[in-house]
Every structure is written in C-alpha cells, then in structure tokens.
Design a protein around this motif. Structure first.
Motif, PDB file in Angstrom:
ATOM      1  N   PHE A 121       0.836  -1.197   0.000  1.00 52.56           N
ATOM      2  CA  PHE A 121       0.000   0.000   0.000  1.00 52.56           C
ATOM      3  C   PHE A 121       0.874   1.251   0.000  1.00 52.56           C
ATOM      4  O   PHE A 121       0.647   2.189  -0.767  1.00 52.56           O
ATOM      5  N   ASN A 122       1.905   1.258   0.846  1.00 55.09           N
ATOM      6  CA  ASN A 122       2.809   2.406   0.906  1.00 55.09           C
ATOM      7  C   ASN A 122       3.607   2.553  -0.390  1.00 55.09           C
ATOM      8  O   ASN A 122       3.943   3.666  -0.792  1.00 55.09           O
ATOM      9  N   ALA A 123       3.918   1.439  -1.049  1.00 58.31           N
ATOM     10  CA  ALA A 123       4.624   1.505  -2.331  1.00 58.31           C
ATOM     11  C   ALA A 123       3.757   2.207  -3.375  1.00 58.31           C
ATOM     12  O   ALA A 123       4.264   3.020  -4.166  1.00 58.31           O
ATOM     13  N   VAL A 124       2.473   1.922  -3.363  1.00 52.14           N
ATOM     14  CA  VAL A 124       1.549   2.600  -4.284  1.00 52.14           C
ATOM     15  C   VAL A 124       1.519   4.091  -3.975  1.00 52.14           C
ATOM     16  O   VAL A 124       1.590   4.931  -4.889  1.00 52.14           O
ATOM     17  N   LEU A 125       1.453   4.441  -2.695  1.00 47.75           N
ATOM     18  CA  LEU A 125       1.473   5.858  -2.311  1.00 47.75           C
ATOM     19  C   LEU A 125       2.789   6.509  -2.734  1.00 47.75           C
ATOM     20  O   LEU A 125       2.805   7.659  -3.186  1.00 47.75           O
ATOM     21  N   PHE A 126       3.903   5.760  -2.595  1.00 45.46           N
ATOM     22  CA  PHE A 126       5.203   6.300  -3.012  1.00 45.46           C
ATOM     23  C   PHE A 126       5.224   6.585  -4.514  1.00 45.46           C
ATOM     24  O   PHE A 126       5.710   7.626  -4.949  1.00 45.46           O
ATOM     25  N   VAL A 127       4.692   5.654  -5.303  1.00 43.04           N
ATOM     26  CA  VAL A 127       4.661   5.854  -6.754  1.00 43.04           C
ATOM     27  C   VAL A 127       3.822   7.089  -7.087  1.00 43.04           C
ATOM     28  O   VAL A 127       4.212   7.904  -7.933  1.00 43.04           O
ATOM     29  N   LEU A 128       2.694   7.237  -6.413  1.00 45.24           N
ATOM     30  CA  LEU A 128       1.866   8.427  -6.640  1.00 45.24           C
ATOM     31  C   LEU A 128       2.607   9.697  -6.238  1.00 45.24           C
ATOM     32  O   LEU A 128       2.557  10.708  -6.943  1.00 45.24           O
ATOM     33  N   ALA A 129       3.316   9.658  -5.101  1.00 46.43           N
ATOM     34  CA  ALA A 129       4.084  10.820  -4.651  1.00 46.43           C
ATOM     35  C   ALA A 129       5.204  11.144  -5.637  1.00 46.43           C
ATOM     36  O   ALA A 129       5.457  12.312  -5.945  1.00 46.43           O
ATOM     37  N   ALA A 130       5.877  10.102  -6.146  1.00 45.85           N
ATOM     38  CA  ALA A 130       6.940  10.318  -7.130  1.00 45.85           C
ATOM     39  C   ALA A 130       6.377  10.944  -8.403  1.00 45.85           C
ATOM     40  O   ALA A 130       6.994  11.838  -8.994  1.00 45.85           O
ATOM     41  N   PHE A 131       5.199  10.489  -8.815  1.00 43.58           N
ATOM     42  CA  PHE A 131       4.567  11.066  -9.997  1.00 43.58           C
ATOM     43  C   PHE A 131       4.240  12.543  -9.769  1.00 43.58           C
ATOM     44  O   PHE A 131       4.478  13.385 -10.638  1.00 43.58           O
ATOM     45  N   VAL A 132       3.712  12.863  -8.581  1.00 37.92           N
ATOM     46  CA  VAL A 132       3.397  14.261  -8.262  1.00 37.92           C
ATOM     47  C   VAL A 132       4.676  15.094  -8.301  1.00 37.92           C
ATOM     48  O   VAL A 132       4.704  16.190  -8.875  1.00 37.92           O
ATOM     49  N   ALA A 133       5.753  14.583  -7.691  1.00 42.25           N
ATOM     50  CA  ALA A 133       7.023  15.317  -7.693  1.00 42.25           C
ATOM     51  C   ALA A 133       7.539  15.507  -9.119  1.00 42.25           C
ATOM     52  O   ALA A 133       7.973  16.605  -9.496  1.00 42.25           O
ATOM     53  N   TRP A 134       7.487  14.445  -9.932  1.00 42.30           N
ATOM     54  CA  TRP A 134       7.944  14.546 -11.315  1.00 42.30           C
ATOM     55  C   TRP A 134       7.104  15.555 -12.096  1.00 42.30           C
ATOM     56  O   TRP A 134       7.635  16.368 -12.851  1.00 42.30           O
ATOM     57  N   ALA A 135       5.784  15.496 -11.896  1.00 44.93           N
ATOM     58  CA  ALA A 135       4.895  16.407 -12.616  1.00 44.93           C
ATOM     59  C   ALA A 135       5.145  17.870 -12.230  1.00 44.93           C
ATOM     60  O   ALA A 135       5.062  18.761 -13.069  1.00 44.93           O
ATOM     61  N   ARG A 136       5.493  18.084 -10.965  1.00 49.57           N
ATOM     62  CA  ARG A 136       5.724  19.448 -10.500  1.00 49.57           C
ATOM     63  C   ARG A 136       7.125  19.951 -10.812  1.00 49.57           C
ATOM     64  O   ARG A 136       7.313  21.150 -11.041  1.00 49.57           O
ATOM     65  N   LEU A 137       8.102  19.069 -10.810  1.00 53.46           N
ATOM     66  CA  LEU A 137       9.486  19.491 -10.955  1.00 53.46           C
ATOM     67  C   LEU A 137      10.125  19.062 -12.258  1.00 53.46           C
ATOM     68  O   LEU A 137      11.197  19.548 -12.616  1.00 53.46           O
ATOM     69  N   GLY A 138       9.498  18.116 -12.965  1.00 48.30           N
ATOM     70  CA  GLY A 138      10.073  17.576 -14.200  1.00 48.30           C
ATOM     71  C   GLY A 138       9.867  18.500 -15.389  1.00 48.30           C
ATOM     72  O   GLY A 138       9.569  19.678 -15.245  1.00 48.30           O
ATOM     73  N   PRO A 139       9.986  17.936 -16.576  1.00 47.69           N
ATOM     74  CA  PRO A 139       9.898  18.749 -17.796  1.00 47.69           C
ATOM     75  C   PRO A 139       8.536  19.399 -17.996  1.00 47.69           C
ATOM     76  O   PRO A 139       8.435  20.371 -18.718  1.00 47.69           O
ATOM     77  N   TYR A 140       7.505  18.846 -17.363  1.00 49.17           N
ATOM     78  CA  TYR A 140       6.169  19.423 -17.516  1.00 49.17           C
ATOM     79  C   TYR A 140       5.724  20.119 -16.239  1.00 49.17           C
ATOM     80  O   TYR A 140       4.542  20.307 -16.005  1.00 49.17           O
ATOM     81  N   GLY A 141       6.669  20.461 -15.370  1.00 45.68           N
ATOM     82  CA  GLY A 141       6.364  21.060 -14.064  1.00 45.68           C
ATOM     83  C   GLY A 141       5.517  22.319 -14.180  1.00 45.68           C
ATOM     84  O   GLY A 141       5.622  23.066 -15.126  1.00 45.68           O
ATOM     85  N   PHE A 142       4.687  22.477 -13.186  1.00 46.99           N
ATOM     86  CA  PHE A 142       3.812  23.667 -13.158  1.00 46.99           C
ATOM     87  C   PHE A 142       3.901  24.344 -11.832  1.00 46.99           C
ATOM     88  O   PHE A 142       4.357  23.918 -10.877  1.00 46.99           O
TER      89      PHE A 142
END
Length: 102
Positions: free
Chosen positions: A81-102
């Motif tokens: 369950f925590n691994a799923v939350l981690f993947v979601l958190a990583a996606f949020v971080a990537w979306a905010r800080l990555g090439p498509y960050g907003f």
C-alpha cells in the motif's frame, strides 16, 4: 488523491483512541499514544505539503519522506500500500518538478 489518502490517515491517527487504531493497524500497539498521534499529525502535514505549495506557489520543492516501520514488522500488505502511495508521490514530484512542471 495522494493528499486525500494522507489526510484521511492523519485524521484517523490523530483523533481516534490508540486501542481502536490497534484493532485495524497492528503496528500502533508497538508505539505510545503520543507517537501515534504525532504520526497522524505528520501525515496531515504531508497532505498539506502536497497541496499548499502548488496552490500558493511557495516552496513547491518540499516533499515528505517515507517511513520503514512496516518492513521492520514484516507487513507486506502495508508495504505494498505504501509503495503505491510512493509511486503516486513520485509522480506528483515529477509532474511538479520535471519537464512538464507547473
């Protein structure tokens, strides 16, 4: 969705008696009531940390760390369950800080 999960978990741990929590969350038995409440408050802070930086534009680089208690207790379902939350958190971080960050 991730912030909602952290918020629900945080409210539950911060407001419910330890005995009620231990019936659903076996790890809670190994910690004091104060520590369980502190974990709940930290989860609430995590929920705020996931939403407020993007909403306010203040310090959007902040992200909460994950705990390893479940690995030590050999609780694979909690780890999954925590691994799923981690993947979601990583996606949020990537979306905010990555090439498509907003």
């Amino acid at each position: 969705m991730l912030a909602v999960m952290f918020g629900i978990a945080g409210v539950m741990k911060a407001t419910q008696p330890k005995d009620e929590l231990a019936a659903r969350l076996p790890w809670a038995e190994d910690f004091s009531a104060g520590t369980v409440r502190l974990i709940g408050v930290a989860e609430l802070a995590g929920a705020l940390g996931l939403t407020l930086p993007a909403l306010t534009g203040i310090a959007p680089i902040l992200t909460p760390p994950a705990a390893l208690t479940h690995a030590r207790r050999r609780e694979p379902s909690a780890i999954a369950f925590n691994a799923v939350l981690f993947v979601l958190a990583a996606f949020v971080a990537w979306a905010r800080l990555g090439p498509y960050g907003f």
